[in-house]
Scaffold this motif. Structure first.
Motif, PDB file in Angstrom:
ATOM      1  N   TRP A 234       0.334  13.220  -6.262  1.00  0.00           N
ATOM      2  CA  TRP A 234       1.250  13.598  -5.176  1.00  0.00           C
ATOM      3  C   TRP A 234       2.336  14.542  -5.694  1.00  0.00           C
ATOM      4  N   ASN A 235       2.809  15.415  -4.809  1.00  0.00           N
ATOM      5  CA  ASN A 235       3.998  16.208  -5.100  1.00  0.00           C
ATOM      6  C   ASN A 235       5.202  15.271  -5.014  1.00  0.00           C
ATOM      7  N   SER A 236       5.974  15.168  -6.106  1.00  0.00           N
ATOM      8  CA  SER A 236       7.023  14.142  -6.168  1.00  0.00           C
ATOM      9  C   SER A 236       8.232  14.449  -5.281  1.00  0.00           C
ATOM     10  N   MET A 237       8.383  15.708  -4.864  1.00  0.00           N
ATOM     11  CA  MET A 237       9.538  16.058  -4.027  1.00  0.00           C
ATOM     12  C   MET A 237       9.196  15.991  -2.536  1.00  0.00           C
ATOM     13  N   THR A 238       7.976  16.475  -2.188  1.00  0.00           N
ATOM     14  CA  THR A 238       7.619  16.555  -0.759  1.00  0.00           C
ATOM     15  C   THR A 238       6.735  15.407  -0.294  1.00  0.00           C
ATOM     16  N   GLY A 239       6.037  14.741  -1.230  1.00  0.00           N
ATOM     17  CA  GLY A 239       5.108  13.678  -0.858  1.00  0.00           C
ATOM     18  C   GLY A 239       3.740  14.194  -0.463  1.00  0.00           C
TER      19      GLY A 239
ATOM     20  N   LYS B  33       0.810  -1.231   0.000  1.00  0.00           N
ATOM     21  CA  LYS B  33       0.000   0.000   0.000  1.00  0.00           C
ATOM     22  C   LYS B  33       0.838   1.275   0.000  1.00  0.00           C
ATOM     23  N   THR B  34       2.156   1.142  -0.227  1.00  0.00           N
ATOM     24  CA  THR B  34       3.022   2.323  -0.172  1.00  0.00           C
ATOM     25  C   THR B  34       3.476   2.750  -1.561  1.00  0.00           C
ATOM     26  N   LEU B  35       3.892   4.024  -1.634  1.00  0.00           N
ATOM     27  CA  LEU B  35       4.600   4.564  -2.795  1.00  0.00           C
ATOM     28  C   LEU B  35       6.032   4.819  -2.341  1.00  0.00           C
ATOM     29  N   GLN B  36       7.008   4.267  -3.067  1.00  0.00           N
ATOM     30  CA  GLN B  36       8.423   4.445  -2.728  1.00  0.00           C
ATOM     31  C   GLN B  36       9.115   5.188  -3.867  1.00  0.00           C
ATOM     32  N   VAL B  37      10.013   6.111  -3.532  1.00  0.00           N
ATOM     33  CA  VAL B  37      10.811   6.801  -4.541  1.00  0.00           C
ATOM     34  C   VAL B  37      12.279   6.633  -4.158  1.00  0.00           C
ATOM     35  N   PHE B  38      13.147   6.205  -5.121  1.00  0.00           N
ATOM     36  CA  PHE B  38      14.561   5.997  -4.814  1.00  0.00           C
ATOM     37  C   PHE B  38      15.419   6.375  -6.013  1.00  0.00           C
ATOM     38  N   LYS B  39      16.725   6.516  -5.779  1.00  0.00           N
ATOM     39  CA  LYS B  39      17.653   6.924  -6.832  1.00  0.00           C
ATOM     40  C   LYS B  39      17.887   5.766  -7.810  1.00  0.00           C
ATOM     41  N   ALA B  40      17.879   6.096  -9.118  1.00  0.00           N
ATOM     42  CA  ALA B  40      18.021   5.062 -10.141  1.00  0.00           C
ATOM     43  C   ALA B  40      19.420   4.473 -10.174  1.00  0.00           C
ATOM     44  N   GLU B  41      20.399   5.248  -9.801  1.00  0.00           N
ATOM     45  CA  GLU B  41      21.785   4.789  -9.919  1.00  0.00           C
ATOM     46  C   GLU B  41      22.179   3.862  -8.781  1.00  0.00           C
ATOM     47  N   THR B  42      21.725   4.202  -7.561  1.00  0.00           N
ATOM     48  CA  THR B  42      22.212   3.475  -6.380  1.00  0.00           C
ATOM     49  C   THR B  42      21.129   2.715  -5.632  1.00  0.00           C
TER      50      THR B  42
ATOM     51  N   SER C 258       4.760  12.697 -13.796  1.00  0.00           N
ATOM     52  CA  SER C 258       4.345  13.623 -14.856  1.00  0.00           C
ATOM     53  C   SER C 258       5.578  14.004 -15.672  1.00  0.00           C
ATOM     54  N   THR C 259       5.356  14.575 -16.867  1.00  0.00           N
ATOM     55  CA  THR C 259       6.467  14.881 -17.778  1.00  0.00           C
ATOM     56  C   THR C 259       7.470  15.845 -17.166  1.00  0.00           C
ATOM     57  N   ASP C 260       6.962  16.788 -16.355  1.00  0.00           N
ATOM     58  CA  ASP C 260       7.871  17.757 -15.732  1.00  0.00           C
ATOM     59  C   ASP C 260       8.423  17.263 -14.397  1.00  0.00           C
ATOM     60  N   ASP C 261       8.101  16.003 -14.035  1.00  0.00           N
ATOM     61  CA  ASP C 261       8.586  15.377 -12.793  1.00  0.00           C
ATOM     62  C   ASP C 261       8.049  16.032 -11.522  1.00  0.00           C
ATOM     63  N   ARG C 262       7.061  16.943 -11.652  1.00  0.00           N
ATOM     64  CA  ARG C 262       6.522  17.612 -10.461  1.00  0.00           C
ATOM     65  C   ARG C 262       5.568  16.709  -9.694  1.00  0.00           C
ATOM     66  N   PHE C 263       4.839  15.851 -10.433  1.00  0.00           N
ATOM     67  CA  PHE C 263       3.792  15.052  -9.805  1.00  0.00           C
ATOM     68  C   PHE C 263       4.054  13.552  -9.985  1.00  0.00           C
ATOM     69  N   ILE C 264       3.501  12.782  -9.047  1.00  0.00           N
ATOM     70  CA  ILE C 264       3.411  11.326  -9.203  1.00  0.00           C
ATOM     71  C   ILE C 264       1.945  10.953  -9.007  1.00  0.00           C
ATOM     72  N   ALA C 265       1.384  10.218  -9.965  1.00  0.00           N
ATOM     73  CA  ALA C 265       0.008   9.719  -9.835  1.00  0.00           C
ATOM     74  C   ALA C 265       0.051   8.279  -9.319  1.00  0.00           C
ATOM     75  N   THR C 266      -0.913   7.919  -8.456  1.00  0.00           N
ATOM     76  CA  THR C 266      -1.046   6.523  -8.003  1.00  0.00           C
ATOM     77  C   THR C 266      -2.508   6.109  -8.153  1.00  0.00           C
ATOM     78  N   CYS C 267      -2.727   4.813  -8.346  1.00  0.00           N
ATOM     79  CA  CYS C 267      -4.103   4.296  -8.391  1.00  0.00           C
ATOM     80  C   CYS C 267      -4.143   2.950  -7.684  1.00  0.00           C
ATOM     81  N   SER C 268      -5.348   2.551  -7.230  1.00  0.00           N
ATOM     82  CA  SER C 268      -5.395   1.462  -6.255  1.00  0.00           C
ATOM     83  C   SER C 268      -6.631   0.587  -6.396  1.00  0.00           C
ATOM     84  N   VAL C 269      -6.594  -0.525  -5.666  1.00  0.00           N
ATOM     85  CA  VAL C 269      -7.757  -1.410  -5.529  1.00  0.00           C
ATOM     86  C   VAL C 269      -8.905  -0.666  -4.849  1.00  0.00           C
TER      87      VAL C 269
END
Length: 1165
Positions: free
Chosen positions: A685-690, A638-647, A667-678
Motif C-alpha cells: 500500500w501507499n503509506s500516505m494515500t492508502g 481486517k483493517t490496517l490503521q495508521v496513527f501518530k506515535a506521539e499522540t 518500507s525503509t523510505d516510509d513510502r510503502f506499507i506491506a500487509t499479509c493475511s489469513v
C-alpha cells in the motif's frame, strides 16, 4: 454364544485357568453389565486361583456373545495380551444396533457413565433412530484408527446434527473398542476469544479434576491449547473430543493438537485450516417423509399406518426439520383432534416471519415456534418470555430460574417440564440437579420476538439476584454460583445498569470471589468488553483495575489463592485498588489479620508510556515508520490503521483484506506499507494515500509475517507462512525471488538484521533460524526451548512456540515474545537482560523503534503499548545484587548493598537516599551495629573491614581458602565471623588479631546465626545443624535435620525451639532440648513444595514472642508457629529470595529479589 466363540474358549480353557487372576477381570465384566455381583461372589468363594478361573470360564460359556467380547477386552486391559490373542479368532460379529445388556436402546451402565462424565447430552423426549447416518459417523470415526483426525457432521441448522453426534457414541462396544479413554463433549457455538478460553478452561478442569498437571487455569488460548494437548496425550489417551456447533475456522486451531475429534457444523470448510485426515458426513437438509411420520406417531402414540392424511401434509410443511416436527408433535400430543387446525396455521403463514436478520433461514420454524408459544397456558407464557435473556450454548441450573421467579425448585421444574414436553426447551441432568438450555434457533426466535422487552427482562433478573445475594458472598457449593460469576456482568450491561456494573467491576471483593473460582481471564475480557461503560464513571479507575489484573493475573490463577487485599496494597497509593485494599486491610488488622505495606514501592515505576486502542478486536501487529513519527497496526478486524506515535491521532484506516490481517510493515523510505493475511495474500500500500500498489499470491497457507530490508536502495520484502516456507520478493518483479526451506512447522515471524545480511525467522517448531539473504541458505539454528526452563510443564511435554523477534539497531540484542511475556536477549552471550509484563493477554508482536530507545508490543487485549528500553532493560539501569545487610536503628532502616557495577551502596530505606561508598569484587557484605564499619568477603576468600569515617581498611591475615558466603559483626562490633565454601567458620577479633576456627561440617557451610551468650548456630549442605561456642570453638549440640541441604535456620527468642528449611522444600520446627520435630510447615511432597513456598526455602526468622515465623523462598511467607498455618504471603516481582532481614520488633522486613528490586515492608497496624 456362537459355536465358533464357544469352541475357541473351550480349546484354550486350560491355559486361561492356569494363568489368569479373576479379580480385576470380573470388575470390568461387571462394569460391562455381563456379570452380576452375586456371580462374582460365587467365584471369589472358590479356594484357589485356578478354581476361581475355572468357575468364571464355566459361567462365560453359559452366556452370550457380549460376555465373550467383554472377557476378551478385560484380558487386554489387564495385561493378558498373549491369552487374548488366543481368543481373537473366536470373536463373534455383533451388530451394534441390536442392543447390549440393557432394555433401553442397548445402552449399558458403562455407556451411561462415560457419556454422563463426558457431558454428552441426553436423548430428546421423542427419539427416532437414523441408523444410516449413525453408522456412517461410526465408520468414519473407526477410520481414524486411534490416530489424530477429524470427522465432520455437516448440515443446516435444526437438522439434528447434535443428536446424531451423541447417538454415534451411545454404544458399548463401539466406545470400548475405539475410545476406551472416554468421550468429552464441548458445546462451542458462536464465540469470541474470551468465550472460547472459558470453554477451554472448563474442559481442562474437567479433564484434570485432581489437578495433577497444574494447579491453576490456563490464562490464554495458547496456554490452554498446550494444556489440552498434554492432558489428552497423558491422562486421556484414546479418547474422543466432540465439538458441537462450530462456526469459525479459527476456533478449531485451539483444538488442532493431535486429538481425535468429532464436530458438528453448518460450514464444512471450517476444517480447511487444520492438519490431519478429515472425513465428512453430510446430513440431508431435513428428515425424510417416513422419519417425520415416525416422530409424529411417537408423539401421538399411534401406529404410523394409522396417522390421518393431514400428517403427510404437516411433514411437508415442516420442511423436514426435526425441531419443527417435534414442536408440532408436542402440540398434537396435548390436542390430538387439531390436525386440520395446525396444518392450516402452517399453510396460511398465519404467523409472519419474525427473525428478519437471523443467521438461519427457517420460516417453518418461526411458524411452529409461534404456534407452540401461543398454545402455552396463559399463566406460563411470561415465564417462557423470560428465557429470552439466556445466551446460546449455556446450560442454566434450575436454581437460577428459582431466583428469577421467586419459586421453589419443584414449582420451577414443573413449569420447565411443560416447555420440555412441547420441545420448546431442552433438559440435561447434571448429577442430582437439572440444567436447561435452548436451541440456537429458539434463542434467535425469542430475541427477535421480545427485542423491545430485553432490557427490562435483564433488569428483572438483576433485581431478583440482588434480593437473594450479595455478589461476593456466592459460595462455590451453590449449584447456581458459576452462572452468576460468568453472566452477572453481562446481564447488568444488557439491562443498561451502568452504575451497578461499575460498582461490581470496581470491587476488590468481586474480583477476589470471581478469580478464585474461575481465574482472571474472563474478568479481564469483561473489562475490555464493557470498557465503554466503565470509562463513563472514571477511566483512571478502570485503568487501575486493568493494570492490577494485568500485573497479578499470573498469581490470581494459582492455588493456593493469594490474599487479594495484600496484592492491592502493592499498587501505587493513588490507585483505587490500593485505596480499597487499604480500607479493608485496616478493618481486618483490628481482627488479627496480618498485612504488609511496601513502603519504598514508589521507586518502581510504570514502564509503558502510551496505550492506544485503534481496533475493535485483537491487535496482531504494530510497527514504527522509519522516521518514528507514525505507527501502523492491524488485526482481527481486517483493517490496517495508521496513527501518530506521539499522540495516537488516526491518519489512515484501510479495509485491507478479506480475512484477519496478521502483519504490517513500513518500507525503509516510509513510502510503502506491506500487509499479509489469513487469506494467503500479501499486499503493498501507499503509506500516505492508502492506495493499493501490489498483490502477491504464492503462499499456500496463511501468511504470518512480512518485513522490508533496511536499505532503501535495494528494497526486498520477506514473508513467512504457515506452509513452513519463507519467501523473498523484489518489488520490481511480479514473482518471488527466493523460497527458503528448513522449518518443520508454521513460520510465525521474520526479521532482517540491521545490515540486511541475515534474516531471522521464528517458528512453531521451537527454533529461531538465521538465513543468509544473498544465497537464501540456512546459516544457524537456535533451539529456544532452553530459555523456558521455569515453565510449570514437564520438560518433555513443553511445546515452545516463538511468536516474534526484533533486532536492536546495533544488532547486539534480539527481543522475543512468547505467551504473555516479552524477553530481551543479548545475542553474544544469549543471556536474558529484561523481562516485562503489562499486557492482559498474550503478546503477538514486539518491535524496537529505529533508534532503539523504545519498543512496541501489541496483544489480544486490544492494546498497543509503547515502552522505554532504558527503563525496562536491566543492564542499562543500576540494580542491586542479592548480597545485602540491614541495620535497624530506632525508626531508621539502613541497607548496605552491592550493585551490578560492583559499587557498595548505603541506602536509607525510609527516605530512599543513597550514598555510594567504594567499588569492590565482593561475594557478601555487612554493617557493624552502630554503622561505624562495613565488612566484605571476596570470591577469593579475602576478608576486609572499611572504617566509614576515614576509609581505613583492615584485612584478615588468614582469610578463607574459597568464596566467603556470609559475614557478620558481633553486637559489640569487635569480632567478625565469616563462613565459606571451604566448610569452615572463622571467628576473627580484628582489633586483637585473634582467630578461632569452627571446623566440623563435612560440606560447605550454607550460613550461620549469632545467638546470645557467645553461641553460634550454623547449617550446611551436609544436612546438619550445629550449635557452637565461639570462645572455645567446640560443638555444644548437633542435629541431623534433613536428608538434603539445610538452607536456613533460626532459634526462637526463648531458646526452646529452632526452625530449619531445606532443599527438599520443607520447613521444620524442632524442640531444642530433645530434638523432637514439632511442626512440618509444608506437609506435602517435594513436587508440590513449589506451591507452598515458591521453591527452596532460603531463610527464616522468629518473632520475639516465638509465636510467628517469616520464611523466604520464591516469595515471603508468614507462619503461625502454634498451628503451623500460613498467616500471609507477599509476592515479589522477581523470585529466588536469598535472605530476609527483620527488625527487632518483628514489624519491618527487608529483602531483594532476583531482579534486583529492594523491598522494605512494614507490618500494617
Amino acid at each position: 454364544m456362537d459355536a465358533k466363540a464357544r469352541n475357541c474358549l473351550l480349546q484354550h480353557r486350560e491355559a486361561l485357568e492356569r494363568d489368569i487372576k479373576t479379580s480385576y477381570i470380573m470388575d470390568r465384566m461387571i462394569n460391562d453389565g455381563v456379570l452380576t455381583v452375586s456371580e462374582e461372589e460365587k467365584v471369589k468363594n472358590e479356594p484357589t486361583q485356578q478354581q476361581r478361573a475355572a468357575l468364571l470360564i464355566k459361567m462365560i460359556l453359559k452366556k452370550d456373545n457380549y460376555s465373550y467380547i467383554s472377557f476378551y477386552n478385560a484380558l487386554i486391559h489387564e495385561g493378558y495380551k498373549d491369552l487374548a490373542a488366543l481368543l481373537h479368532s473366536g470373536i463373534p460379529v455383533i451388530s451394534s444396533s441390536n442392543g447390549g445388556k440393557d432394555s433401553v436402546g442397548g445402552i449399558t451402565s458403562y455407556v451411561k457413565t462415560v457419556l454422563c462424565e463426558g457431558g454428552v447430552p441426553q436423548r430428546p423426549v421423542v427419539f427416532v433412530t437414523r441408523k444410516e447416518l449413525v453408522n456412517a459417523i461410526r465408520q468414519n470415526l473407526f477410520k481414524l484408527n486411534g490416530e489424530p483426525g477429524w470427522v465432520v457432521i455437516y448440515g443446516m441448522a435444526g437438522c439434528g446434527k447434535s443428536v446424531l453426534a451423541a447417538e454415534a457414541v451411545r454404544d458399548h462396544f463401539f466406545l470400548d473398542g475405539c475410545f476406551p479413554g472416554g468421550v468429552h463433549w464441548v458445546s462451542i457455538g458462536k464465540q469470541d476469544k474470551s468465550g472460547l478460553l472459558m470453554k477451554l478452561q472448563n474442559l481442562c478442569t474437567r479433564l484434570d479434576q485432581d489437578e495433577s498437571f497444574s494447579q491453576r487455569l490456563p490464562l490464554n488460548i495458547e496456554e490452554a491449547k498446550d494444556r489440552l494437548r498434554i492432558l489428552m496425550l497423558h491422562k486421556h489417551p484414546r479418547s474422543l473430543l466432540i465439538l458441537d456447533d462450530i462456526w469459525d475456522p479459527w476456533v478449531l486451531k485451539a483444538f488442532d493438537n493431535q486429538c481425535q475429534i468429532l464436530l458438528t457444523t453448518r460450514d464444512k470448510s471450517v476444517t480447511d485450516s487444520v492438519m490431519g485426515p478429515k472425513y465428512v458426513v453430510s446430513v440431508e437438509s431435513g428428515l425424510g417423509k417416513e422419519k417425520g411420520l415416525e416422530i409424529l406417531s411417537l408423539f401421538v402414540s399411534m401406529k404410523k399406518a394409522d396417522l390421518p392424511e393431514q400428517a403427510h401434509s404437516i411433514i411437508k410443511e415442516c420442511k423436514g426439520s426435526p425441531l419443527v416436527v417435534s414442536l408440532i408433535g408436542a402440540l398434537l400430543r396435548d390436542f390430538p383432534n387439531r390436525w386440520d387446525y395446525y396444518l392450516r396455521q402452517l399453510q396460511n403463514k398465519q404467523f409472519k416471519r419474525i427473525r428478519k436478520s437471523s443467521s438461519y433461514d427457517y420460516e417453518a420454524l418461526d411458524e411452529a415456534m409461534s404456534i407452540s408459544v401461543e398454545m402455552l397456558r396463559e399463566d406460563i407464557k411470561d415465564y417462557y418470555t423470560d428465557l429470552s435473556i439466556l445466551q446460546k450454548d449455556v446450560k442454566v441450573p434450575t436454581k437460577v430460574l428459582c431466583i428469577l421467579w421467586d419459586m421453589e425448585t419443584e414449582e420451577v421444574e414443573d413449569i420447565l417440564q411443560e416447555f420440555v414436553n412441547k420441545s420448546l426447551l431442552f433438559c440435561d441432568r447434571n448429577g442430582k440437579s437439572f440444567c436447561y438450555y435452548l436451541h440456537d434457533l429458539q434463542v434467535d426466535f425469542l430475541i427477535e420476538k421480545n427485542r423491545n422487552q430485553l432490557q427490562d427482562l435483564h433488569k428483572k433478573i438483576i433485581t431478583q439476584f440482588q434480593k437473594h445475594y450479595q455478589p461476593h458472598t456466592l459460595s462455590p457449593d451453590q449449584e447456581d454460583c458459576m452462572y452468576w460469576y460468568n453472566f452477572l456482568a453481562y446481564h447488568m450491561a444488557s439491562a443498561n445498569m451502568h452504575k451497578e456494573l461499575c460498582a461490581l467491576m470496581f470491587s476488590l471483593d468481586w474480583i477476589k470471589a470471581k478469580t478464585e473460582l474461575v481465574g482472571p481471564a474472563h474478568l479481564i475480557h469483561e473489562f475490555v468488553e464493557y470498557r465503554h461503560i466503565l470509562d463513563e464513571k472514571d477511566c483512571a479507575v478502570c485503568e487501575n483495575f486493568q493494570e492490577f489484573l494485568s500485573l497479578n493475573g499470573h498469581l490470581l490463577g494459582r492455588q493456593p489463592f493469594p490474599n487479594i487485599v495484600q496484592l492491592g496494597l502493592c499498587e501505587p497509593e493513588t490507585s483505587e485498588v490500593y485505596q480499597q485494599a487499604k480500607l479493608q486491610a485496616k478493618q481486618e488488622v483490628d481482627h488479627g489479620v496480618l498485612y504488609l505495606e511496601w513502603i519504598n514501592k514508589k521507586n518502581i515505576k510504570n514502564l509503558s508510556r502510551l496505550v492506544v486502542r485503534p481496533h475493535t478486536d485483537a491487535v496482531y501487529h504494530a510497527c514504527f515508520s522509519e522516521d518514528g513519527q507514525r505507527i501502523a497496526s492491524c488485526g482481527v478486524d481486517k483493517t490496517l490503521q495508521v496513527f501518530k506515535a506521539e499522540t495516537g491521532e488516526k491518519l489512515l484506516e484501510i479495509k485491507a483484506h478479506e480475512d484477519e490481517v496478521l502483519c504490517c510493515a513500513f518500507s525503509t523510505d516510509d513510502r510503502f506499507i506491506a500487509t499479509c493475511s489469513v487469506d494467503k495474500k500479501v499486499k503493498i500500500w501507499n503509506s500516505m494515500t492508502g492506495e493499493l500498489v501490489h498483490i502477491y499470491d504464492e503462499h499456500s497457507e496463511q501468511v504470518n509475517c512480512c518485513h522490508f530490508t533496511n536499505n532503501s536502495h535495494y528494497l526486498l520484502l520477506a514473508t513467512a507462512s504457515s506452509d513452513c516456507f519463507l519467501k523473498l520478493w523484489d518489488l520490481n518483479q511480479k514473482e518471488c525471488r527466493n523460497t527458503m526451506f528448513g522449518h518443520t512447522n508454521s513460520v510465525n515471524h521474520c526479521r532482517f538484521s540491521p545490515d540486511d545480511k541475515l534474516l531471522a525467522s521464528c517458528s512453531a517448531d521451537g527454533t529461531l533460524k538465521l538465513w543468509d539473504v544473498k544465497s537464501a541458505n540456512e546459516r544457524k539454528s537456535i533451539n529456544v526451548k532452553q530459555f523456558f526452563l521455569n515453565s510449570e510443564e514437564p520438560q518433555e511435554d513443553m511445546e515452545v512456540i516463538v511468536k516474534c523477534c526484533s533486532w536492536s539497531p546495533d544488532g547486539a540484542r534480539i527481543m522475543v515474545a512468547a505467551k504473555n511475556k516479552i524477553f530481551l536477549w543479548n545475542m553474544d552471550s544469549c543471556l536474558k537482560v529484561a523481562d516485562c509484563r503489562g499486557h492482559l493477554s498474550w503478546v503477538h508482536c514486539v518491535m524496537f523503534s529505529p533508534d532503539g530507545s523504545s519498543f512496541l508490543t501489541s496483544s489480544d487485549d486490544q492494546t498497543i503499548r509503547l515502552w522505554e528500553t532504558k527503563k525496562v532493560c536491566k543492564n542499562s539501569a543500576i540494580v542491586l545484587k542479592q548480597e545485602i545487610d540491614v541495620v535497624f536503628q530506632e525508626n531508621e532502616v539502613m541497607v548496605l548493598a552491592v550493585d551490578n557495577i560492583k559499587r557498595l551502596q548505603l541506602i536509607n530505606g525510609k527516605t530512599g537516599q543513597i550514598d555510594y561508598l567504594t567499588e569492590a569484587q565482593v561475594s557478601c557484605c555487612c554493617l557493624s551495629p552502630h554503622l561505624q564499619y562495613i565488612a566484605f568477603g571476596g570470591e577469593d576468600g579475602a576478608i576486609e573491614i572499611l572504617e566509614l569515617l576515614n576509609n581505613r581498611i583492615f584485612q584478615s591475615r588468614i582469610g578463607h581458602k574459597k568464596t566467603v558466603q556470609h559475614i557478620q559483626f558481633t553486637d559489640d562490633g569487635k569480632t567478625l565471623i565469616s563462613s565459606s565454601d571451604d566448610s569452615s567458620i572463622q571467628v576473627w577479633n580484628w582489633q586483637s588479631e585473634e582467630y578461632v576456627f569452627l571446623q566440623a561440617h563435612q560440606e560447605t557451610v550454607k550460613d550461620f546465626k549469632l545467638l546470645k551468650n557467645s553461641k553460634l548456630l550454623s547449617w550446611s549442605f551436609d544436612g546438619t545443624v550445629k550449635v557452637w561456642s565461639i570462645i572455645t570453638g567446640r560443638i555444644e549440640k548437633d542435629f541431623v535435620c534433613h536428608q538434603d541441604t539445610v538452607l536456613s535456620c533460626d532459634i526462637s527468642p526463648d531458646a526452646t525451639k529452632f526452625s530449619s528449611t531445606s532443599a527438599d522444600k520443607t520447613a521444620k520446627i524442632w524442640n531444642v532440648s530433645n530434638g523432637e520435630l514439632l511442626h512440618l510447615c509444608a506437609p506435602i511432597s517435594v513436587e508440590e513444595g513449589a506451591a507452598t513456598h515458591g521453591g527452596w526455602v532460603t531463610d527464616l526468622c522468629f518473632s520475639p514472642d516465638s509465636k510467628m515465623l517469616v520464611s523466604a523462598g520464591g516469595y515471603l511467607k508468614w507462619w503461625n508457629v502454634v498451628t503451623g498455618e500460613s498467616s500471609q504471603t507477599f509476592y515479589t516481582n522477581g523470585t529466588c529470595l536469598k535472605k530476609i532481614y527483620v527488625s527487632p520488633d518483628f514489624k519491618t522486613y527487608v529483602t531483594v529479589d532476583n531482579l534486583g528490586i529492594l523491598y522494605i515492608l512494614q507490618m500494617l497496624e
